[in-house]
Every structure is written in structure tokens, then in C-alpha cells.
Motif scaffolding. Structure first.
Motif, PDB file in Angstrom:
ATOM      1  N   UNK A 126      40.302 -57.357 -47.304  1.00 12.32           N
ATOM      2  CA  UNK A 126      40.286 -58.194 -48.501  1.00 12.32           C
ATOM      3  C   UNK A 126      40.937 -57.461 -49.670  1.00 12.32           C
ATOM      4  N   UNK A 127      40.613 -56.200 -49.810  1.00 12.64           N
ATOM      5  CA  UNK A 127      41.115 -55.468 -50.958  1.00 12.64           C
ATOM      6  C   UNK A 127      42.444 -54.792 -50.706  1.00 12.64           C
TER       7      UNK A 127
ATOM      8  N   UNK B 289      30.679 -63.345 -44.863  1.00 13.78           N
ATOM      9  CA  UNK B 289      32.113 -63.213 -45.137  1.00 13.78           C
ATOM     10  C   UNK B 289      32.499 -63.995 -46.389  1.00 13.78           C
TER      11      UNK B 289
ATOM     12  N   UNK C  83      28.424 -58.851 -54.953  1.00 14.11           N
ATOM     13  CA  UNK C  83      28.582 -59.803 -53.843  1.00 14.11           C
ATOM     14  C   UNK C  83      28.507 -59.104 -52.492  1.00 14.11           C
ATOM     15  N   UNK C  84      29.074 -57.926 -52.412  1.00 13.14           N
ATOM     16  CA  UNK C  84      28.960 -57.183 -51.155  1.00 13.14           C
ATOM     17  C   UNK C  84      27.496 -56.812 -50.902  1.00 13.14           C
TER      18      UNK C  84
ATOM     19  N   UNK D 171      30.715 -64.303 -49.053  1.00  6.39           N
ATOM     20  CA  UNK D 171      30.373 -63.451 -50.193  1.00  6.39           C
ATOM     21  C   UNK D 171      31.297 -62.225 -50.280  1.00  6.39           C
ATOM     22  N   UNK D 172      31.417 -61.520 -49.161  1.00  7.67           N
ATOM     23  CA  UNK D 172      32.097 -60.216 -49.200  1.00  7.67           C
ATOM     24  C   UNK D 172      33.614 -60.327 -49.210  1.00  7.67           C
ATOM     25  N   UNK D 173      34.139 -61.488 -48.871  1.00  4.19           N
ATOM     26  CA  UNK D 173      35.601 -61.649 -48.832  1.00  4.19           C
ATOM     27  C   UNK D 173      36.069 -62.771 -49.764  1.00  4.19           C
TER      28      UNK D 173
ATOM     29  N   UNK E 152      34.568 -62.375 -53.450  1.00  6.78           N
ATOM     30  CA  UNK E 152      35.090 -61.169 -54.095  1.00  6.78           C
ATOM     31  C   UNK E 152      36.556 -61.387 -54.480  1.00  6.78           C
TER      32      UNK E 152
ATOM     33  N   UNK F 261      25.832 -59.779 -49.389  1.00  8.29           N
ATOM     34  CA  UNK F 261      26.180 -59.864 -47.960  1.00  8.29           C
ATOM     35  C   UNK F 261      25.358 -58.862 -47.147  1.00  8.29           C
TER      36      UNK F 261
ATOM     37  N   UNK G 230      36.426 -56.058 -42.860  1.00  6.94           N
ATOM     38  CA  UNK G 230      36.689 -57.280 -43.643  1.00  6.94           C
ATOM     39  C   UNK G 230      36.877 -56.949 -45.123  1.00  6.94           C
ATOM     40  N   UNK G 231      35.975 -56.142 -45.647  1.00  3.93           N
ATOM     41  CA  UNK G 231      36.050 -55.779 -47.061  1.00  3.93           C
ATOM     42  C   UNK G 231      37.341 -54.998 -47.333  1.00  3.93           C
TER      43      UNK G 231
ATOM     44  N   UNK H 179      32.082 -57.959 -57.922  1.00  5.29           N
ATOM     45  CA  UNK H 179      32.493 -57.864 -56.516  1.00  5.29           C
ATOM     46  C   UNK H 179      31.512 -56.981 -55.752  1.00  5.29           C
TER      47      UNK H 179
END
Lengths: 259, 259
Positions: free
Chosen positions: A204-205, B169, A179-180, B171-173, B176, A183, A200-201, A176
Motif C-alpha cells: 500500500x505504501x 484489508x 487504522x492499522x 482498514x489497513x489498505x 489508509x 486492523x 499488504x501494508x 493511518x
């Protein structure tokens, strides 16, 4: 017995460092620090007010705990060279079974903190899950006592389950994070501030707290929106590695949805 | 002018729903809701105290804003069928340029909330970045006014940059989240509680606040710990898709490290 232990810390990397800080804070006494790197050994020893060494032979023979927190691929070698020790020997690794100690020490176990550590980053240890194991009931009580002095989340766990848990950390943490970073690289190249990604991140979490990630999936892949996926792949034209990764992950998301 | 607008919401999905709630909260008036799905149109309309329709022709001809928040792959069709409207037409999509409106409306623009939305999940809109664009200075002021009434994070952004941001987004959302779902599936199959993952996931994404993800990478791939990677791949023996994904991502992490 006061419940405060004397501890030899074998290792001075990310995990060893954070464990050492937490153990001292809990009132235990670090009596020696080993690291293959003189610099690391010295630095961590200095912070604990004890001595650092790069020589396993010079470590005390007797202590309540010998905590081996070295890189996974150095673990077996350290165990072989540690020699007889009077005290309980534990390692802190998810990927190595407890049987690695068998026939080498009388009392041994595992103290695996399931978290990602970096020396430079402060870490509140109180909520970190500690997964523990030992070769005896008595040993298990002792490891539990040690673990509970630094975290409120201590769980008995066998080596088999621990291996799978360790594997999942690669997906849920290492990949993960990667991937960030992908981005962020794309944004940087197009002169867009990475801070735009943060809400956004975080959202998501945050959702992971709410329910299984599978139920939280959003985006073009899960919607089967091939036109948007095609556009994204076109934008990745000059990043063939990430284009391939994008295709493959989208394919898996769509497959997963059908499970 | 009071700064409160009349708004026709074209769409009733995740983005449309959250936008509608935020707009009403900010004091604007939703005068009609369209959705291709009768159920969705009706549900959202009911919550706004207005009328829902599945027929674009029955929408009011005049409003301050026509906000098109439909799936990316339905956007062009909706625009073609919307016909002449007296008011500003905006879409909410990251992947579609503003030029999609060219020659079709007099005043148009983009109002792109950079966030992941699910109807079922509450969302605090105040920090969501809104990326805006318009075909005129006057239009831009108007979109900005609308956006600033619901978020404190409103930024002028051109279509080109917006496309790349939208890509990141994924990738990061989306990706992930998928990786966390992979981790959860593996845990489930081995009867391990998914809640064990939460502190790790939270720490991973807390670090993103601290600095670039590239500097925060941990795990066997970045350490070049081939023995642990090999063990992980062995555990994935019965999950060939994820085994492939593991190999590829580890390879990319090691490559990335050299950049």
C-alpha cells in the motif's frame, strides 16, 4: 567559523532526543539540556555528556542556538520563561508560527523536521525534510547551515504552509497508524497473526512512491461494491465505533472518486 | 504428474491479471480467459497466448483448475452460470465463504491472495500470503501445490477467519490510502509538493515491522494535545467532511489508548 555550533536543547522528548543525536553526530556541541521532567533531562544530558536541568534560569545565557523542542502546548510558556538569550532561538514545531518569537528575541526562526519520532526507534535523519524559516536573511543562512549539517533535504518554508503540512501529518501518519491498529485488534480477537498484514501494508505504501494516492485507491468502496461493504459492516456489528468509521470512510472514498 | 496445471482463468481484472502472470511464470498453462468485458478478456488472453471469451459456455469443460477471480458482487452469478466443469473450481475472494460452491462442483476451494493489486502496478508475488481452503484433503493438497508454485507464504485458512482478514484489508489498505490522498489534496491546494510526505509515510509504515501499531501511535490525539487539535480543526474549516473525520479519528485514538 568552523560551522560547528554550541547548542542548548530545550526539551528532551521524541524530537529533542533524535535532534540531539543527529547534532552530536554532525559535530555540534550540546552544552545543556532542559526538560520539565528531571528524569528526561538527566537521561538526555547523560547521553550528551553535558548537564541536565529542570530550571530554565540555570541554562547558559549564550550559545549559538537555543532549540526549543517541547510539546506544542508547552511552547508558549517556555518561550515566556526563557528570558533574554544571546544566540538564535528556534522552535521545531509545525503547528506554531514563527511570530510566536516576535519581540522576545533578536534572532529567531524555525527548524521543523517533518517526520514522526519515537525515542525508542532509531531514525536516519539524512533524508528527513527540514523546513526552515527565520526573521532575517542572516538568521536563515545560519539555520540552513545547521539543518544541512544533519539532512540533505532542507527547504525554506513559511509559517502558513508549515501549518498545513503539519495538519497533513495527522492524516498521513497518525490516522493511518491508527487504522492499522484497528486492523490488528480485529485480527487479534480472531486469533490471526498480525504478520499477515505486513506485505499488504508495505505494498500500500510502496504505491505512494509511484503516484498520487487518489489514483491508487482499491477496495469495495471505490468499486461501489455495496454487497461486500454490507458484509464488512455486519462483521463489525460488535464494534460500533469502527462500524461508524468504516461507513464514513467508505462514503468519503466514493465522494472523493467523483471529484 | 509434473505439477504443472492447465488453468481456465475466469476474470481479467486486477487479481486475475496478476495471478495469470504469476502462474505462467511458474510454468502452468492458461488455456482460456473469460471476462464480461470483451476488451479485458482479449487483452489478458493475448498476453497468455490463448483465447479470450465473454461467453462462459465456450470455456473448456475440462482443466486442472477453474480460477474465478471476478468482482465479489459478480461471483455468485458466475458460479451459477458456469455449469458443470471437470476440474477443481476455486475463487480468489476474501469475503465469500467456500460454501458458495457447495452442491455445484465436486472439487472446489479457495485461493485467496491477501494483497492489493492493480493491473498497472508490477507485483512480486513470491511473498504474498495465499490463504487456501478446500472441500477435501486431496483438493487442499492440489490447491497448496498450485499456490506454492507462486508464493512461499501459503497458509490453510477457514472461511470465517478469511472474512475477518478481508475486512482488515479495508482498514489497513483502502482507508489508509484514502487518508494519504486527503493529505495530498490539502497539500496540493496549498501549493506544497506531495513528495514532502514520502519520508513520513515510509517511516510510519516501517514502524509496523517493529511492533504493533498501537504501540507506535504518535501525534496530538494520543498526547491529548487539545490546542494542536483545535488548530488543525480550524485549518479544516473549509473541508467539513475531513474536519468531521479528523474529530472522529482523534476521539477513537484517545479512546483506544485507554483500552
Amino acid at each position: 567559523m568552523s560551522g560547528k555550533y554550541t547548542i542548548v536543547m530545550v526539551g528532551a522528548g521524541n524530537v529533542a532526543t533524535h535532534l540531539t543525536y543527529a547534532l552530536i553526530k554532525a559535530g555540534h556541541r550540546i552544552v545543556a539540556v532542559f526538560s520539565a521532567s528531571e528524569k528526561s533531562a538527566g537521561m538526555l544530558a547523560e547521553k550528551t555528556g553535558t548537564s541536565g536541568t529542570t530550571n530554565l534560569d540555570t541554562l547558559p545565557v549564550k550559545a549559538d542556538f537555543f532549540i526549543i523542542a517541547v510539546r506544542d502546548n508547552a511552547l508558549e510558556q517556555v518561550i515566556s520563561n526563557l528570558g533574554e538569550r544571546n544566540g538564535m532561538v528556534v522552535h521545531t514545531t509545525g503547528s506554531v508560527g514563527m511570530e510566536v518569537f516576535k519581540g522576545k528575541f533578536k534572532s529567531y526562526g524555525v527548524l521543523y523536521p517533518f517526520q514522526t519520532f519515537r525515542k525508542e526507534q532509531e531514525m536516519e535523519m539524512g533524508q528527513v525534510p527540514f523546513l526552515i524559516e527565520s526573521n532575517s536573511e542572516k538568521g536563515l543562512l545560519k539555520v540552513r547551515k545547521l539543518a544541512e549539517s544533519i539532512s540533505s533535504n532542507v527547504i525554506d518554508f513559511n509559517s502558513e504552509q508549515r501549518r498545513y503540512l503539519h495538519l497533513t501529518a495527522a492524516f498521513a501518519c497518525n490516522f493511518t497508524n491508527y487504522l492499522v491498529s484497528v486492523a490488528e485488534s480485529i485480527l487479534k480477537e480472531h486469533h490471526i497473526d498480525r504478520s499477515l498484514l505486513l506485505p499488504l501494508v508495505e505494498e500500500t505504501f510502496r504505491k505512494i512512491r509511484v503516484g498520487p494516492a487518489k489514483d491508487m485507491q482499491t477496495g469495495p468502496a471505490i468499486r461501489g461494491d455495496t454487497s461486500t461493504m454490507k458484509k464488512h459492516l455486519d462483521l463489525l456489528e460488535n464494534y460500533t465505533d469502527w462500524q461508524k468509521l468504516y461507513s464514513y470512510m467508505s462514503e468519503l472514498i466514493q465522494k472523493n472518486d467523483k471529484l
